[in-house]
Design a protein around this motif. Structure first.
Motif, PDB file in Angstrom:
ATOM      1  N   ASP A  95     -16.759  -2.887   2.511  1.00 25.93           N
ATOM      2  CA  ASP A  95     -16.004  -3.554   1.450  1.00 25.93           C
ATOM      3  C   ASP A  95     -15.961  -2.764   0.151  1.00 25.93           C
ATOM      4  O   ASP A  95     -14.961  -2.772  -0.555  1.00 25.93           O
ATOM      5  CB  ASP A  95     -16.563  -4.952   1.174  1.00 25.93           C
ATOM      6  CG  ASP A  95     -16.084  -5.977   2.183  1.00 25.93           C
ATOM      7  OD1 ASP A  95     -15.070  -5.721   2.870  1.00 25.93           O
ATOM      8  OD2 ASP A  95     -16.725  -7.037   2.298  1.00 25.93           O
ATOM      9  N   GLU A  96     -17.018  -2.083  -0.189  1.00 22.85           N
ATOM     10  CA  GLU A  96     -17.068  -1.326  -1.450  1.00 22.85           C
ATOM     11  C   GLU A  96     -16.348   0.008  -1.362  1.00 22.85           C
ATOM     12  O   GLU A  96     -16.072   0.630  -2.377  1.00 22.85           O
ATOM     13  CB  GLU A  96     -18.528  -1.099  -1.868  1.00 22.85           C
ATOM     14  CG  GLU A  96     -19.289  -2.381  -2.134  1.00 22.85           C
ATOM     15  CD  GLU A  96     -18.665  -3.225  -3.253  1.00 22.85           C
ATOM     16  OE1 GLU A  96     -18.280  -2.640  -4.291  1.00 22.85           O
ATOM     17  OE2 GLU A  96     -18.548  -4.444  -3.080  1.00 22.85           O
ATOM     18  N   LEU A  97     -16.040   0.451  -0.166  1.00 21.35           N
ATOM     19  CA  LEU A  97     -15.367   1.734   0.036  1.00 21.35           C
ATOM     20  C   LEU A  97     -13.860   1.532  -0.063  1.00 21.35           C
ATOM     21  O   LEU A  97     -13.301   0.650   0.581  1.00 21.35           O
ATOM     22  CB  LEU A  97     -15.735   2.288   1.418  1.00 21.35           C
ATOM     23  CG  LEU A  97     -15.201   3.646   1.810  1.00 21.35           C
ATOM     24  CD1 LEU A  97     -15.708   4.721   0.854  1.00 21.35           C
ATOM     25  CD2 LEU A  97     -15.623   3.969   3.222  1.00 21.35           C
ATOM     26  N   THR A  98     -13.209   2.356  -0.877  1.00 22.02           N
ATOM     27  CA  THR A  98     -11.757   2.265  -1.013  1.00 22.02           C
ATOM     28  C   THR A  98     -11.096   3.431  -0.286  1.00 22.02           C
ATOM     29  O   THR A  98     -11.755   4.418   0.053  1.00 22.02           O
ATOM     30  CB  THR A  98     -11.326   2.312  -2.494  1.00 22.02           C
ATOM     31  OG1 THR A  98     -11.705   3.573  -3.042  1.00 22.02           O
ATOM     32  CG2 THR A  98     -11.933   1.159  -3.285  1.00 22.02           C
ATOM     33  N   VAL A  99      -9.798   3.312  -0.089  1.00 21.12           N
ATOM     34  CA  VAL A  99      -9.040   4.403   0.522  1.00 21.12           C
ATOM     35  C   VAL A  99      -9.177   5.651  -0.348  1.00 21.12           C
ATOM     36  O   VAL A  99      -9.374   6.754   0.164  1.00 21.12           O
ATOM     37  CB  VAL A  99      -7.557   4.004   0.704  1.00 21.12           C
ATOM     38  CG1 VAL A  99      -6.712   5.200   1.110  1.00 21.12           C
ATOM     39  CG2 VAL A  99      -7.433   2.875   1.719  1.00 21.12           C
ATOM     40  N   GLU A 100      -9.124   5.477  -1.653  1.00 24.23           N
ATOM     41  CA  GLU A 100      -9.279   6.623  -2.549  1.00 24.23           C
ATOM     42  C   GLU A 100     -10.648   7.268  -2.369  1.00 24.23           C
ATOM     43  O   GLU A 100     -10.768   8.489  -2.391  1.00 24.23           O
ATOM     44  CB  GLU A 100      -9.090   6.196  -4.005  1.00 24.23           C
ATOM     45  CG  GLU A 100      -9.115   7.350  -4.975  1.00 24.23           C
ATOM     46  CD  GLU A 100      -8.737   6.936  -6.372  1.00 24.23           C
ATOM     47  OE1 GLU A 100      -8.176   7.786  -7.088  1.00 24.23           O
ATOM     48  OE2 GLU A 100      -8.996   5.786  -6.764  1.00 24.23           O
TER      49      GLU A 100
ATOM     50  N   ALA B 183       0.814  -1.213   0.000  1.00 30.69           N
ATOM     51  CA  ALA B 183       0.000   0.000   0.000  1.00 30.69           C
ATOM     52  C   ALA B 183       0.851   1.267   0.000  1.00 30.69           C
ATOM     53  O   ALA B 183       0.365   2.329  -0.386  1.00 30.69           O
ATOM     54  CB  ALA B 183      -0.932   0.007   1.210  1.00 30.69           C
ATOM     55  N   LEU B 184       2.098   1.139   0.429  1.00 28.75           N
ATOM     56  CA  LEU B 184       2.996   2.294   0.486  1.00 28.75           C
ATOM     57  C   LEU B 184       4.325   1.961  -0.175  1.00 28.75           C
ATOM     58  O   LEU B 184       4.803   0.825  -0.084  1.00 28.75           O
ATOM     59  CB  LEU B 184       3.285   2.701   1.935  1.00 28.75           C
ATOM     60  CG  LEU B 184       2.135   3.149   2.814  1.00 28.75           C
ATOM     61  CD1 LEU B 184       2.649   3.512   4.205  1.00 28.75           C
ATOM     62  CD2 LEU B 184       1.371   4.301   2.197  1.00 28.75           C
ATOM     63  N   ASP B 185       4.903   2.957  -0.814  1.00 26.41           N
ATOM     64  CA  ASP B 185       6.299   2.903  -1.240  1.00 26.41           C
ATOM     65  C   ASP B 185       7.066   3.673  -0.183  1.00 26.41           C
ATOM     66  O   ASP B 185       6.661   4.781   0.191  1.00 26.41           O
ATOM     67  CB  ASP B 185       6.496   3.589  -2.591  1.00 26.41           C
ATOM     68  CG  ASP B 185       6.095   2.713  -3.759  1.00 26.41           C
ATOM     69  OD1 ASP B 185       6.182   1.477  -3.641  1.00 26.41           O
ATOM     70  OD2 ASP B 185       5.690   3.273  -4.797  1.00 26.41           O
ATOM     71  N   VAL B 186       8.163   3.087   0.286  1.00 26.34           N
ATOM     72  CA  VAL B 186       8.940   3.735   1.341  1.00 26.34           C
ATOM     73  C   VAL B 186      10.383   3.864   0.877  1.00 26.34           C
ATOM     74  O   VAL B 186      10.989   2.896   0.419  1.00 26.34           O
ATOM     75  CB  VAL B 186       8.870   2.915   2.659  1.00 26.34           C
ATOM     76  CG1 VAL B 186       9.732   3.559   3.727  1.00 26.34           C
ATOM     77  CG2 VAL B 186       7.432   2.779   3.130  1.00 26.34           C
ATOM     78  N   ALA B 187      10.891   5.078   0.997  1.00 27.40           N
ATOM     79  CA  ALA B 187      12.293   5.356   0.685  1.00 27.40           C
ATOM     80  C   ALA B 187      12.998   5.701   1.987  1.00 27.40           C
ATOM     81  O   ALA B 187      12.463   6.453   2.803  1.00 27.40           O
ATOM     82  CB  ALA B 187      12.399   6.516  -0.300  1.00 27.40           C
TER      83      ALA B 187
ATOM     84  N   THR C 121       0.641   4.045  -2.807  1.00 28.45           N
ATOM     85  CA  THR C 121       0.697   3.425  -4.130  1.00 28.45           C
ATOM     86  C   THR C 121      -0.707   3.347  -4.725  1.00 28.45           C
ATOM     87  O   THR C 121      -1.697   3.581  -4.030  1.00 28.45           O
ATOM     88  CB  THR C 121       1.263   1.999  -4.028  1.00 28.45           C
ATOM     89  OG1 THR C 121       0.354   1.195  -3.255  1.00 28.45           O
ATOM     90  CG2 THR C 121       2.647   1.977  -3.394  1.00 28.45           C
ATOM     91  N   GLU C 122      -0.776   2.986  -5.984  1.00 25.66           N
ATOM     92  CA  GLU C 122      -2.081   2.764  -6.624  1.00 25.66           C
ATOM     93  C   GLU C 122      -2.822   1.637  -5.899  1.00 25.66           C
ATOM     94  O   GLU C 122      -4.028   1.704  -5.707  1.00 25.66           O
ATOM     95  CB  GLU C 122      -1.917   2.433  -8.107  1.00 25.66           C
ATOM     96  CG  GLU C 122      -1.550   3.626  -8.953  1.00 25.66           C
ATOM     97  CD  GLU C 122      -2.616   4.714  -8.950  1.00 25.66           C
ATOM     98  OE1 GLU C 122      -3.818   4.393  -9.034  1.00 25.66           O
ATOM     99  OE2 GLU C 122      -2.235   5.893  -8.854  1.00 25.66           O
ATOM    100  N   ALA C 123      -2.069   0.606  -5.508  1.00 21.96           N
ATOM    101  CA  ALA C 123      -2.688  -0.500  -4.770  1.00 21.96           C
ATOM    102  C   ALA C 123      -3.243  -0.010  -3.439  1.00 21.96           C
ATOM    103  O   ALA C 123      -4.310  -0.452  -3.001  1.00 21.96           O
ATOM    104  CB  ALA C 123      -1.677  -1.619  -4.542  1.00 21.96           C
ATOM    105  N   GLY C 124      -2.531   0.903  -2.801  1.00 25.37           N
ATOM    106  CA  GLY C 124      -2.996   1.469  -1.541  1.00 25.37           C
ATOM    107  C   GLY C 124      -4.273   2.268  -1.712  1.00 25.37           C
ATOM    108  O   GLY C 124      -5.187   2.200  -0.890  1.00 25.37           O
ATOM    109  N   LEU C 125      -4.345   3.036  -2.799  1.00 26.76           N
ATOM    110  CA  LEU C 125      -5.550   3.814  -3.071  1.00 26.76           C
ATOM    111  C   LEU C 125      -6.743   2.913  -3.356  1.00 26.76           C
ATOM    112  O   LEU C 125      -7.877   3.235  -3.033  1.00 26.76           O
ATOM    113  CB  LEU C 125      -5.324   4.759  -4.256  1.00 26.76           C
ATOM    114  CG  LEU C 125      -4.427   5.951  -3.987  1.00 26.76           C
ATOM    115  CD1 LEU C 125      -4.081   6.657  -5.290  1.00 26.76           C
ATOM    116  CD2 LEU C 125      -5.095   6.911  -3.013  1.00 26.76           C
ATOM    117  N   GLY C 126      -6.469   1.763  -3.963  1.00 23.37           N
ATOM    118  CA  GLY C 126      -7.545   0.842  -4.322  1.00 23.37           C
ATOM    119  C   GLY C 126      -7.944  -0.133  -3.231  1.00 23.37           C
ATOM    120  O   GLY C 126      -8.871  -0.924  -3.411  1.00 23.37           O
ATOM    121  N   LEU C 127      -7.259  -0.083  -2.094  1.00 22.31           N
ATOM    122  CA  LEU C 127      -7.567  -1.009  -0.991  1.00 22.31           C
ATOM    123  C   LEU C 127      -9.003  -0.848  -0.517  1.00 22.31           C
ATOM    124  O   LEU C 127      -9.477   0.265  -0.287  1.00 22.31           O
ATOM    125  CB  LEU C 127      -6.659  -0.736   0.199  1.00 22.31           C
ATOM    126  CG  LEU C 127      -5.373  -1.506   0.321  1.00 22.31           C
ATOM    127  CD1 LEU C 127      -4.595  -1.023   1.536  1.00 22.31           C
ATOM    128  CD2 LEU C 127      -5.584  -2.980   0.388  1.00 22.31           C
TER     129      LEU C 127
END
Length: 151
Positions: A123-128, A53-57, A67-73
């Motif tokens: 379930d239908e609600l995403t982070v985005e 869900a996150l990219d970490v540097a 990330t896009e995956a994080g927004l779509g969770l």
């Protein structure tokens, strides 16, 4: 229903980073902005990174970015997976014995169904969906008698 503290911190972190799409924030900055101790945020960032869900540097210019995956969770799926309790009801007495009503108890299964309904409703609600800003709509002022349209 009440979510556990770790799930709360994870969700707050995702919501903040989702609202700041593209911006990279350190765990300390996240901690300050969401009002949660740094130690808890650090653990949440690591878990969310592990889930993709996150990219970490790392390093001086490091930080976390959603990330896009994080927004779509799915919020429901995330909370369900972070819920550490298998049973919604503790059926053990203070001295460690099982509840004497457990054999015919229907409360546990009813509470389990209620908890699952709670998660299913999310379930239908995403982070985005939680962080998306609605476009600004400019509404015309109501007409005032005697005022011209050019005024």
């Amino acid at each position: 229903m009440k979510i556990n503290g770790f799930a709360d911190v994870c969700l707050r972190t995702l919501m903040l980073l989702g609202a700041q799409q593209g911006e990279q924030l350190t765990s300390r900055e996240i901690s300050e902005r969401i009002g949660v101790p740094y130690h808890h945020v650090s653990k949440a960032v690591l878990e969310l990174r592990r889930r993709g869900a996150l990219d970490v540097a790392r390093g001086r210019t490091g930080g976390a970015r959603i990330t896009e995956a994080g927004l779509g969770l799915s919020v429901g799926a995330l909370l369900r997976s972070l819920d550490g309790h298998q049973d919604p009801l503790d059926c053990i007495t203070s001295d460690g014995a099982s509840c004497p009503l457990i054999a015919g108890c229907r409360l546990r299964s009813a509470l389990h169904r209620a908890r699952e309904a709670f998660y299913a409703s999310l379930d239908e609600l995403t982070v985005e969906g939680l962080t998306a800003t609605s476009p600004t709509v400019v509404l015309p002022l109501p007409g005032v008698r005697g005022a011209s349209a050019d005024a």
